[in-house]
Design a protein around this motif. Structure first.
Motif, PDB file in Angstrom:
ATOM      1  N   SER A  77       4.846   2.267  -1.981  1.00 16.61           N
ATOM      2  CA  SER A  77       5.226   2.716  -3.326  1.00 16.61           C
ATOM      3  C   SER A  77       4.409   2.023  -4.405  1.00 16.61           C
ATOM      4  O   SER A  77       4.475   2.412  -5.577  1.00 16.61           O
ATOM      5  CB  SER A  77       6.720   2.469  -3.572  1.00 16.61           C
ATOM      6  OG  SER A  77       7.003   1.089  -3.774  1.00 16.61           O
ATOM      7  N   VAL A  78       3.632   0.999  -4.026  1.00 14.39           N
ATOM      8  CA  VAL A  78       2.750   0.327  -4.983  1.00 14.39           C
ATOM      9  C   VAL A  78       1.484   1.182  -5.094  1.00 14.39           C
ATOM     10  O   VAL A  78       0.431   0.871  -4.529  1.00 14.39           O
ATOM     11  CB  VAL A  78       2.399  -1.105  -4.539  1.00 14.39           C
ATOM     12  CG1 VAL A  78       1.673  -1.841  -5.666  1.00 14.39           C
ATOM     13  CG2 VAL A  78       3.650  -1.868  -4.139  1.00 14.39           C
ATOM     14  N   HIS A  79       1.605   2.285  -5.806  1.00 14.56           N
ATOM     15  CA  HIS A  79       0.487   3.224  -5.930  1.00 14.56           C
ATOM     16  C   HIS A  79      -0.676   2.555  -6.659  1.00 14.56           C
ATOM     17  O   HIS A  79      -0.488   1.782  -7.593  1.00 14.56           O
ATOM     18  CB  HIS A  79       0.932   4.480  -6.688  1.00 14.56           C
ATOM     19  CG  HIS A  79       2.059   5.208  -6.025  1.00 14.56           C
ATOM     20  ND1 HIS A  79       1.952   5.785  -4.778  1.00 14.56           N
ATOM     21  CD2 HIS A  79       3.337   5.443  -6.427  1.00 14.56           C
ATOM     22  CE1 HIS A  79       3.091   6.358  -4.445  1.00 14.56           C
ATOM     23  NE2 HIS A  79       3.961   6.157  -5.429  1.00 14.56           N
ATOM     24  N   GLY A  80      -1.870   2.872  -6.207  1.00 10.97           N
ATOM     25  CA  GLY A  80      -3.048   2.275  -6.813  1.00 10.97           C
ATOM     26  C   GLY A  80      -3.295   0.865  -6.353  1.00 10.97           C
ATOM     27  O   GLY A  80      -4.045   0.122  -6.983  1.00 10.97           O
ATOM     28  N   SER A  81      -2.682   0.475  -5.218  1.00  6.86           N
ATOM     29  CA  SER A  81      -2.893  -0.879  -4.713  1.00  6.86           C
ATOM     30  C   SER A  81      -2.767  -0.950  -3.191  1.00  6.86           C
ATOM     31  O   SER A  81      -3.721  -1.277  -2.500  1.00  6.86           O
ATOM     32  CB  SER A  81      -1.906  -1.860  -5.356  1.00  6.86           C
ATOM     33  OG  SER A  81      -2.087  -3.159  -4.840  1.00  6.86           O
ATOM     34  N   ILE A  82      -1.576  -0.614  -2.652  1.00  2.34           N
ATOM     35  CA  ILE A  82      -1.318  -0.782  -1.223  1.00  2.34           C
ATOM     36  C   ILE A  82      -1.308   0.574  -0.528  1.00  2.34           C
ATOM     37  O   ILE A  82      -0.411   1.393  -0.751  1.00  2.34           O
ATOM     38  CB  ILE A  82       0.013  -1.512  -0.974  1.00  2.34           C
ATOM     39  CG1 ILE A  82      -0.002  -2.891  -1.643  1.00  2.34           C
ATOM     40  CG2 ILE A  82       0.277  -1.661   0.514  1.00  2.34           C
ATOM     41  CD1 ILE A  82       1.287  -3.663  -1.493  1.00  2.34           C
ATOM     42  N   ALA A  83      -2.309   0.811   0.320  1.00  2.00           N
ATOM     43  CA  ALA A  83      -2.350   2.009   1.140  1.00  2.00           C
ATOM     44  C   ALA A  83      -1.701   1.719   2.485  1.00  2.00           C
ATOM     45  O   ALA A  83      -1.284   0.583   2.767  1.00  2.00           O
ATOM     46  CB  ALA A  83      -3.793   2.477   1.315  1.00  2.00           C
ATOM     47  N   ALA A  84      -1.649   2.727   3.351  1.00  7.06           N
ATOM     48  CA  ALA A  84      -0.930   2.597   4.618  1.00  7.06           C
ATOM     49  C   ALA A  84      -1.506   1.495   5.501  1.00  7.06           C
ATOM     50  O   ALA A  84      -0.762   0.722   6.108  1.00  7.06           O
ATOM     51  CB  ALA A  84      -0.937   3.931   5.356  1.00  7.06           C
ATOM     52  N   ALA A  85      -2.832   1.413   5.583  1.00  8.25           N
ATOM     53  CA  ALA A  85      -3.460   0.414   6.452  1.00  8.25           C
ATOM     54  C   ALA A  85      -3.092  -1.001   6.014  1.00  8.25           C
ATOM     55  O   ALA A  85      -2.749  -1.853   6.839  1.00  8.25           O
ATOM     56  CB  ALA A  85      -4.975   0.598   6.463  1.00  8.25           C
ATOM     57  N   SER A  86      -3.163  -1.260   4.711  1.00  6.89           N
ATOM     58  CA  SER A  86      -2.789  -2.585   4.203  1.00  6.89           C
ATOM     59  C   SER A  86      -1.294  -2.830   4.353  1.00  6.89           C
ATOM     60  O   SER A  86      -0.867  -3.958   4.633  1.00  6.89           O
ATOM     61  CB  SER A  86      -3.192  -2.713   2.732  1.00  6.89           C
ATOM     62  OG  SER A  86      -4.594  -2.690   2.581  1.00  6.89           O
ATOM     63  N   ALA A  87      -0.490  -1.776   4.178  1.00  5.47           N
ATOM     64  CA  ALA A  87       0.956  -1.926   4.296  1.00  5.47           C
ATOM     65  C   ALA A  87       1.348  -2.356   5.714  1.00  5.47           C
ATOM     66  O   ALA A  87       2.246  -3.182   5.889  1.00  5.47           O
ATOM     67  CB  ALA A  87       1.652  -0.617   3.927  1.00  5.47           C
ATOM     68  N   ILE A  88       0.661  -1.812   6.722  1.00 10.25           N
ATOM     69  CA  ILE A  88       0.950  -2.191   8.108  1.00 10.25           C
ATOM     70  C   ILE A  88       0.692  -3.673   8.309  1.00 10.25           C
ATOM     71  O   ILE A  88       1.509  -4.400   8.893  1.00 10.25           O
ATOM     72  CB  ILE A  88       0.093  -1.351   9.078  1.00 10.25           C
ATOM     73  CG1 ILE A  88       0.572   0.105   9.087  1.00 10.25           C
ATOM     74  CG2 ILE A  88       0.147  -1.935  10.484  1.00 10.25           C
ATOM     75  CD1 ILE A  88      -0.340   1.047   9.845  1.00 10.25           C
ATOM     76  N   ARG A  89      -0.442  -4.159   7.822  1.00  8.41           N
ATOM     77  CA  ARG A  89      -0.805  -5.561   8.032  1.00  8.41           C
ATOM     78  C   ARG A  89       0.112  -6.504   7.259  1.00  8.41           C
ATOM     79  O   ARG A  89       0.539  -7.542   7.776  1.00  8.41           O
ATOM     80  CB  ARG A  89      -2.262  -5.772   7.645  1.00  8.41           C
ATOM     81  CG  ARG A  89      -3.245  -5.103   8.594  1.00  8.41           C
ATOM     82  CD  ARG A  89      -4.673  -5.212   8.134  1.00  8.41           C
ATOM     83  NE  ARG A  89      -5.081  -6.598   7.979  1.00  8.41           N
ATOM     84  CZ  ARG A  89      -6.265  -6.970   7.504  1.00  8.41           C
ATOM     85  NH1 ARG A  89      -7.155  -6.041   7.118  1.00  8.41           N
ATOM     86  NH2 ARG A  89      -6.575  -8.248   7.401  1.00  8.41           N
ATOM     87  N   ILE A  90       0.418  -6.164   6.009  1.00  5.37           N
ATOM     88  CA  ILE A  90       1.307  -7.011   5.208  1.00  5.37           C
ATOM     89  C   ILE A  90       2.704  -7.052   5.825  1.00  5.37           C
ATOM     90  O   ILE A  90       3.314  -8.113   5.972  1.00  5.37           O
ATOM     91  CB  ILE A  90       1.370  -6.509   3.752  1.00  5.37           C
ATOM     92  CG1 ILE A  90       0.006  -6.665   3.070  1.00  5.37           C
ATOM     93  CG2 ILE A  90       2.446  -7.252   2.963  1.00  5.37           C
ATOM     94  CD1 ILE A  90      -0.085  -5.995   1.717  1.00  5.37           C
ATOM     95  N   LEU A  91       3.205  -5.881   6.200  1.00  7.32           N
ATOM     96  CA  LEU A  91       4.541  -5.797   6.779  1.00  7.32           C
ATOM     97  C   LEU A  91       4.629  -6.594   8.076  1.00  7.32           C
ATOM     98  O   LEU A  91       5.611  -7.314   8.314  1.00  7.32           O
ATOM     99  CB  LEU A  91       4.895  -4.328   7.038  1.00  7.32           C
ATOM    100  CG  LEU A  91       6.243  -4.058   7.708  1.00  7.32           C
ATOM    101  CD1 LEU A  91       7.383  -4.605   6.851  1.00  7.32           C
ATOM    102  CD2 LEU A  91       6.422  -2.559   7.948  1.00  7.32           C
ATOM    103  N   ALA A  92       3.597  -6.501   8.906  1.00  2.00           N
ATOM    104  CA  ALA A  92       3.614  -7.208  10.196  1.00  2.00           C
ATOM    105  C   ALA A  92       3.683  -8.715  10.006  1.00  2.00           C
ATOM    106  O   ALA A  92       4.366  -9.413  10.771  1.00  2.00           O
ATOM    107  CB  ALA A  92       2.375  -6.835  11.004  1.00  2.00           C
ATOM    108  N   GLU A  93       2.996  -9.238   9.000  1.00  2.00           N
ATOM    109  CA  GLU A  93       3.001 -10.685   8.774  1.00  2.00           C
ATOM    110  C   GLU A  93       4.290 -11.164   8.129  1.00  2.00           C
ATOM    111  O   GLU A  93       4.748 -12.283   8.388  1.00  2.00           O
ATOM    112  CB  GLU A  93       1.805 -11.083   7.905  1.00  2.00           C
ATOM    113  CG  GLU A  93       0.444 -10.775   8.511  1.00  2.00           C
ATOM    114  CD  GLU A  93       0.216 -11.466   9.841  1.00  2.00           C
ATOM    115  OE1 GLU A  93       0.776 -12.563  10.063  1.00  2.00           O
ATOM    116  OE2 GLU A  93      -0.518 -10.899  10.687  1.00  2.00           O
ATOM    117  N   LEU A  94       4.905 -10.329   7.284  1.00  2.00           N
ATOM    118  CA  LEU A  94       6.129 -10.737   6.592  1.00  2.00           C
ATOM    119  C   LEU A  94       7.387 -10.479   7.419  1.00  2.00           C
ATOM    120  O   LEU A  94       8.406 -11.157   7.226  1.00  2.00           O
ATOM    121  CB  LEU A  94       6.245 -10.008   5.248  1.00  2.00           C
ATOM    122  CG  LEU A  94       5.203 -10.376   4.191  1.00  2.00           C
ATOM    123  CD1 LEU A  94       5.386  -9.524   2.943  1.00  2.00           C
ATOM    124  CD2 LEU A  94       5.291 -11.856   3.835  1.00  2.00           C
TER     125      LEU A  94
END
Length: 341
Positions: A204-221
């Motif tokens: 939902s952070v449009h203009g910043s976090i796409a799906a690929a980055s969301a997967i990596r961020i979510l996995a670490e958090l």
């Protein structure tokens, strides 16, 4: 009588070196295979009726994950320490040599002297996502390296056609692997309501976090405990500021500690870089810092930290991204003609 025993556990690919203190007495070091039977032998060695056991090991990725899970299931208290914190602790002990036997002893001292932070075993879906995300990161690095090799090879007239075809074939294979594993990660997320909600909040952070980055961020958090506060999130990422001053002569510029998860920092870097171009509120925040004279990288790291604060708030309140809560856009200037009117 003290009923708490301490264990320092040095983990490598093939072996586990154990330093045990029971009833205040240090036991001889023991070595076990880093295999399921070895894990059970380790548990039998350190366990004792009527006594609690507190085990400290370093965060060493997949090599330490299975043994940490085995210890946790057996009812032992487990602390997974930050490797940088352990290294600094070893320096404080003036331990100059390094081998597995010594490292196990350092971890034992760390368990005894430092505040205990219990490790929370992630659920299976989180572990699967975490492993996939780390593999995606490795494949992305390989793809970047191969692209660089192809560009370098094409810059010369002596490029062999066979070499070009091999590099292009390698890149196609990496792209297919990235697409396939990304799809597997999305399947895992879709089947877990908690992960799915957080994934949707991230994108939902449009203009910043796409799906690929969301997967990596979510996995670490996702592997973190639910009761952490935002300062602990920032410290976990190694984005907390570190000041270095002493007396009147030492005044080094403040910098981030980097005593945290480098994978999470890397996952936040590209979204922050995109945000300062395309996300209005974070871009305004970045320009505000630049106008104050902050160097580009300092301002970018501040955006990474601000983005992590926003992610924490989104997860905590289960609300989509609201740029106004991150940084309010400056009010537009009103001309004197408009005031007069």
């Amino acid at each position: 009588m003290d009923k708490l025993d301490f264990v320092g556990l040095e983990v490598s690919k093939q072996e586990l070196v154990v330093a045990l203190q029971r009833e205040g007495q240090r036991k001889a070091r023991k070595t076990f295979a880093n295999t399921p039977p070895g894990h059970q032998a380790l548990i039998h060695h350190v366990s004792h009726p009527g006594r609690k056991v507190r085990v400290c090991l370093e965060s060493t990725g997949l090599y330490g994950l299975d043994v940490a899970l085995a210890l946790h299931r057996a009812g032992l208290e487990v602390m997974v320490a930050n490797p940088r914190a352990v290294r600094n602790f070893a320096k404080a002990l003036m331990e100059r040599s390094k081998n597995d036997q010594i490292d196990a002893g350092v971890l034992l001292e760390f368990a005894i002297r430092m505040p205990f932070q219990a490790w929370v075993a992630p659920r299976p879906a989180v572990l699967q996502l975490h492993a996939l995300a780390r593999r995606l990161e490795a494949l992305t690095d390989m793809q970047t390296a191969e692209k660089g090799r192809l560009e370098a090879a094409q810059a010369t007239d002596t490029l062999l056609p066979a070499l070009r075809r091999d590099l292009e074939r390698s890149l196609r294979s990496l792209r297919r692997a990235l697409a396939r594993l990304s799809g597997e990660a999305v399947k895992i997320i879709d089947q877990d309501p908690g992960l799915k909600l957080r994934f949707e909040l991230l994108i939902s952070v449009h203009g910043s976090i796409a799906a690929a980055s969301a997967i990596r961020i979510l996995a670490e958090l996702a592997v973190l405990s639910e009761d952490l506060d935002v300062r602990q999130y920032v410290a976990y990422a190694g984005l907390d500021p570190r000041e270095c001053t002493s007396g009147t002569s030492v005044h080094k510029p403040p910098h981030i500690s980097k005593a945290g998860n480098a994978h999470l920092r890397r996952a936040l870097y590209m979204p922050a870089l995109v945000a300062i171009r395309h996300q209005p509120n974070l871009r305004a925040f970045y320009l505000h810092l630049r106008a104050q004279g902050k160097p580009k990288m300092v301002a970018l790291v501040a955006v990474m930290r601000k983005l992590l604060h926003a992610i924490f708030g989104m997860f905590k309140h289960e609300q989509a991204f609201d740029g106004a809560k991150v940084y309010a856009l400056p009010a537009p200037e009103i001309s004197t003609k408009e005031v007069a009117a």
